[in-house]
Design a protein around this motif. Structure first.
Motif, short mmCIF file in Angstrom:
data_model
loop_
_atom_site.label_atom_id
_atom_site.label_comp_id
_atom_site.label_asym_id
_atom_site.label_seq_id
_atom_site.Cartn_x
_atom_site.Cartn_y
_atom_site.Cartn_z
N SER A 2 0.84 -1.20 0.00
CA SER A 2 0.00 0.00 0.00
C SER A 2 0.86 1.23 0.00
CB SER A 2 -0.90 0.01 1.25
OG SER A 2 -0.12 0.12 2.39
N THR A 3 0.53 2.18 -0.83
CA THR A 3 1.24 3.44 -0.87
C THR A 3 0.23 4.55 -0.80
OG1 THR A 3 1.20 3.49 -3.28
CG2 THR A 3 3.13 2.50 -2.25
N SER A 4 0.64 5.67 -0.24
CA SER A 4 -0.29 6.76 -0.03
C SER A 4 -0.15 7.87 -1.05
CB SER A 4 -0.09 7.35 1.38
OG SER A 4 1.22 7.82 1.51
N MET A 5 1.01 8.02 -1.66
CA MET A 5 1.23 9.11 -2.60
C MET A 5 2.16 8.66 -3.71
SD MET A 5 1.75 12.37 -0.05
CE MET A 5 1.72 13.51 -1.41
N GLN A 6 2.24 9.45 -4.77
CA GLN A 6 3.17 9.16 -5.85
C GLN A 6 4.59 9.53 -5.40
OE1 GLN A 6 2.51 7.67 -8.79
NE2 GLN A 6 0.53 7.30 -7.83
N VAL A 56 5.78 9.00 0.80
CA VAL A 56 5.13 7.75 0.43
C VAL A 56 5.31 6.74 1.57
CG1 VAL A 56 7.21 6.96 -0.77
CG2 VAL A 56 5.00 5.95 -1.35
N GLN A 57 4.25 6.01 1.88
CA GLN A 57 4.28 5.05 2.98
C GLN A 57 4.07 3.64 2.43
OE1 GLN A 57 4.92 5.63 6.16
NE2 GLN A 57 4.93 7.87 6.12
N PHE A 58 4.81 2.70 2.97
CA PHE A 58 4.67 1.30 2.56
C PHE A 58 4.31 0.46 3.78
CE2 PHE A 58 7.48 3.32 -0.45
CZ PHE A 58 7.06 2.82 -1.68
N SER A 59 3.48 -0.52 3.56
CA SER A 59 3.02 -1.36 4.67
C SER A 59 4.14 -2.27 5.17
CB SER A 59 1.84 -2.23 4.21
OG SER A 59 2.27 -3.19 3.27
N GLU A 60 3.98 -2.78 6.39
CA GLU A 60 4.97 -3.70 6.97
C GLU A 60 5.10 -4.95 6.10
OE1 GLU A 60 7.05 -3.49 9.55
OE2 GLU A 60 6.48 -1.39 9.72
N TYR A 62 4.60 -5.20 2.87
CA TYR A 62 5.34 -4.84 1.66
C TYR A 62 6.84 -4.79 1.95
CZ TYR A 62 6.59 -2.30 -2.61
OH TYR A 62 7.14 -1.93 -3.80
N ASN A 63 7.22 -4.15 3.06
CA ASN A 63 8.64 -4.05 3.43
C ASN A 63 9.24 -5.41 3.74
OD1 ASN A 63 9.17 -1.26 3.16
ND2 ASN A 63 8.10 -0.83 5.06
N ARG A 64 8.43 -6.28 4.35
CA ARG A 64 8.93 -7.63 4.66
C ARG A 64 9.24 -8.40 3.37
NH1 ARG A 64 7.09 -12.62 4.86
NH2 ARG A 64 5.00 -11.96 4.22
N LYS A 65 8.33 -8.31 2.40
CA LYS A 65 8.55 -9.00 1.13
C LYS A 65 9.74 -8.40 0.38
CE LYS A 65 3.77 -10.53 0.41
NZ LYS A 65 2.55 -10.41 -0.44
N LEU A 66 9.88 -7.08 0.48
CA LEU A 66 11.02 -6.43 -0.17
C LEU A 66 12.34 -6.89 0.46
CD1 LEU A 66 12.29 -4.38 -2.08
CD2 LEU A 66 11.80 -2.60 -0.38
N ARG A 67 12.36 -6.98 1.79
CA ARG A 67 13.58 -7.43 2.47
C ARG A 67 13.94 -8.85 2.03
NH1 ARG A 67 12.09 -7.29 7.65
NH2 ARG A 67 11.83 -9.54 7.80
N HIS A 68 12.94 -9.70 1.89
CA HIS A 68 13.21 -11.06 1.42
C HIS A 68 13.77 -11.05 0.00
CE1 HIS A 68 11.71 -12.77 4.98
NE2 HIS A 68 10.41 -12.79 4.69
N LYS A 69 13.27 -10.15 -0.82
CA LYS A 69 13.78 -10.04 -2.19
C LYS A 69 15.24 -9.60 -2.19
CE LYS A 69 12.48 -8.24 -6.76
NZ LYS A 69 11.46 -7.49 -7.53
N LEU A 70 15.57 -8.65 -1.31
CA LEU A 70 16.96 -8.22 -1.17
C LEU A 70 17.82 -9.38 -0.67
CD1 LEU A 70 16.46 -4.73 0.55
CD2 LEU A 70 16.94 -5.15 -1.87
#
Length: 527
Positions: A2-6, A56-60, A62-70
């Motif tokens: 989820s993001t709040s802004m561009q 811009v805000q990202f959900s926990e 989303y960040n968890r999945k991104l960390r796994h991708k990294l």
């Protein structure tokens, strides 16, 4: 997700940096609550993508999945580089009992050549890596040292091996500063020690792998190639493969991470914004160099590095000879060196996890030093006793614990130094002293002291005991500095009438300005 802004625009960002420069040029640092200089106001590369303020805000989730991708890409590539680097620089340890035509003091000098090359090229290589695409620079160096290592198989004279080892040290000198920088750019402070442990564990696993490979190769009859030459060809070829993988897949920074979408690159930067560590800046800032050289913590890390790498230079290159001195054959010594690597791997992963879990850097080091001291005492006290099992246990304690010092120093630098030039300077100085310590270490195990090497073992025991006090002093300094920063921040809040939300906004605005840890009031040290 989820993001709040561009995502913020680049054009707006340029004006915000210009505004800040104008504020500083009025010589009123209190306006923003930090003391700095105009030369430090060139923001890092992240500013071009995300701007000074979080928009811009990202959900926990989303960040968890991104960390796994990294995690799927960056730590494995770092681990592959570190694995081959450790194997390649310690190949001489295996060659020493596999027919290498260099012995006695000449062997010590060839060992030293690697670290002389390391010393000679450490500062230039860090400067070059800052001016270029850092991961590509790393990959080129890995491929080049693979070629150099393979050339060891055709060198038979002292001069040729000395020159090749010198070049090998030059090429490998870039590895640790770059890997620390990459981890600090992509991961939060409470994630860094564990990720560094994921590549540093290769120090132990490489000992296990190298021991088994060398043991297998030792059965060669040498008709086509001497066993030590086979080792060099195998390890050199492996390095070339790893270097090509780095060139293809390793990202240079979150901004240039092509395996991430633009949205994911923004999220990767926002994840580390609150840590105030910044990302990348191509400009060499002399005020940050000066701060690095006048920071007392820099010299405490330097002291730690030299005290722990004197033993490192000795043990890593003489462990097989020491084990052989207990009464084992050369083949037995090769295979018996592997458990020490397994102990080191387990210790590294455990203390890396503990370091992030407890947000500690120095206490894990203290925990690791105690077994090292005990192991050294066992090897000294039971020398000549014929108690092979106890002596093996002693050297396993030493090789499996004190080497964690590297993990601690690397993660300490990643979490406690801010400002790209300052971080690069401290990392370069750390690795320069790493070379000095290892040079000294090759000389504390003198041929005249063989096979027991008692003076070298006493040196390890003494240095590790003193290091306990240095660890506790470093921890106390960081705790004291954090108290001072909190006091300054409270004064700033009262002076300006800020709420906690205001403080958070200011913290976010300072994240990617490429300020040093001292210049940035919002930077918090990890003890």
């Amino acid at each position: 997700m989820s993001t709040s802004m561009q995502p913020p625009s680049f054009s707006r960002e340029k004006s915000s940096v210009s505004d800040l420069r104008n504020r500083y040029s009025n010589d009123d640092p209190d306006k923003v609550g930090v003391e700095t200089t105009i030369s430090s106001l060139e923001g890092d590369e992240a500013l071009k993508l995300v701007g000074r303020e979080r928009t811009v805000q990202f959900s926990e989730e989303y960040n968890r999945k991104l960390r796994h991708k990294l995690d799927f890409l960056i730590p494995p590539l770092c681990a592959a580089v570190y694995f081959t680097q450790f194997l390649d620089k310690t190949a001489l340890n295996y060659a020493s009992i596999m027919g290498l035509p260099i012995t006695g003091q000449n062997y010590n000098l060839v060992l030293m050549a690697f670290y002389l090359g390391y010393l000679f090229w450490e500062f230039p290589t860090v400067y070059l890596s800052q001016k270029t695409r850092v991961a590509k620079y790393l990959g080129i160096n890995v491929v080049a040292w693979g070629v150099i290592l393979m050339l060891h198989a055709v060198a038979t004279s002292f001069g040729a091996l000395f020159a090749l080892r010198f070049l090998l040290g030059m090429l490998e000198s870039c590895v640790t500063p770059i890997l620390i920088l990459l981890i600090s750019m992509f991961y939060k402070k409470d994630e860094q020690a564990r990720r560094i442990s994921w590549f540093y564990v290769m120090t132990g696993l490489a000992q296990v792998f190298g021991g088994f490979v060398a043991y297998g190769v030792s059965f060669s009859d040498g008709r086509v190639l001497a066993p030590y030459k086979i080792i060099y060809l195998l390890l050199g070829g492996l390095a070339i493969v790893v270097g090509i993988a780095v060139l293809i897949w390793m990202p240079d920074s979150p901004v240039l991470a092509n395996f991430l979408t633009e949205e994911e690159r923004i999220a990767a930067l926002e994840r580390v914004r609150d840590d105030q560590g910044g990302t990348e800046n191509k400009k060499l800032k002399m005020d940050q160099v000066k701060e690095a050289l006048t920071d007392v913590r820099t010299w405490l890390i330097v002291l730690t590095t030299i005290m722990t790498n004197i033993p490192n230079g000795g043990i890593n290159n003489f462990s097989n000879l020491i084990i052989k001195s207990f009464g084992y054959t050369s083949k037995q010594a090769l295979i018996l060196s592997t458990p020490g690597g397994a102990v080191l791997a387990a210790t590294t992963l455990t203390l890396g996890w503990y370091s992030d879990k407890k947000k500690e850097r120095m206490m894990p080091f203290v925990i690791a030093l105690i077994p090292t001291i005990i192991g050294s005492a066992i090897m000294i006290g039971l020398n000549g006793s014929g108690q092979k099992g106890a002596l093996l246990f002693g050297i396993y304690l030493v090789t499996g614990t004190f080497s964690v010092s590297g993990l601690v120093v690397y993660s300490w630098n990643a979490s406690n130094i801010s400002g790209h030039t300052k971080k690069s300077t401290v990392n370069a100085l750390t690795m320069f002293i790493f070379g000095v310590g290892n040079i000294i270490g090759t000389e504390i195990f003198q041929p005249k002291d063989a096979p027991d090497y008692i003076p070298g073992k006493i040196a390890i025991l003494t240095l590790m005991t003193v290091q306990l006090g240095v660890c506790l002093l470093l921890r106390w300094v960081n705790i004291r500095l954090n108290r001072q920063k909190r006091k300054r921040l409270e004064e700033e809040k009262a002076k300006r009438g800020w709420t906690d939300e205001d403080v958070q906004k200011e913290r976010e605005r300072h994240a990617f300005l490429d300020l040093t840890d001292k210049q940035n009031i919002y930077f918090e040290y990890v003890k």
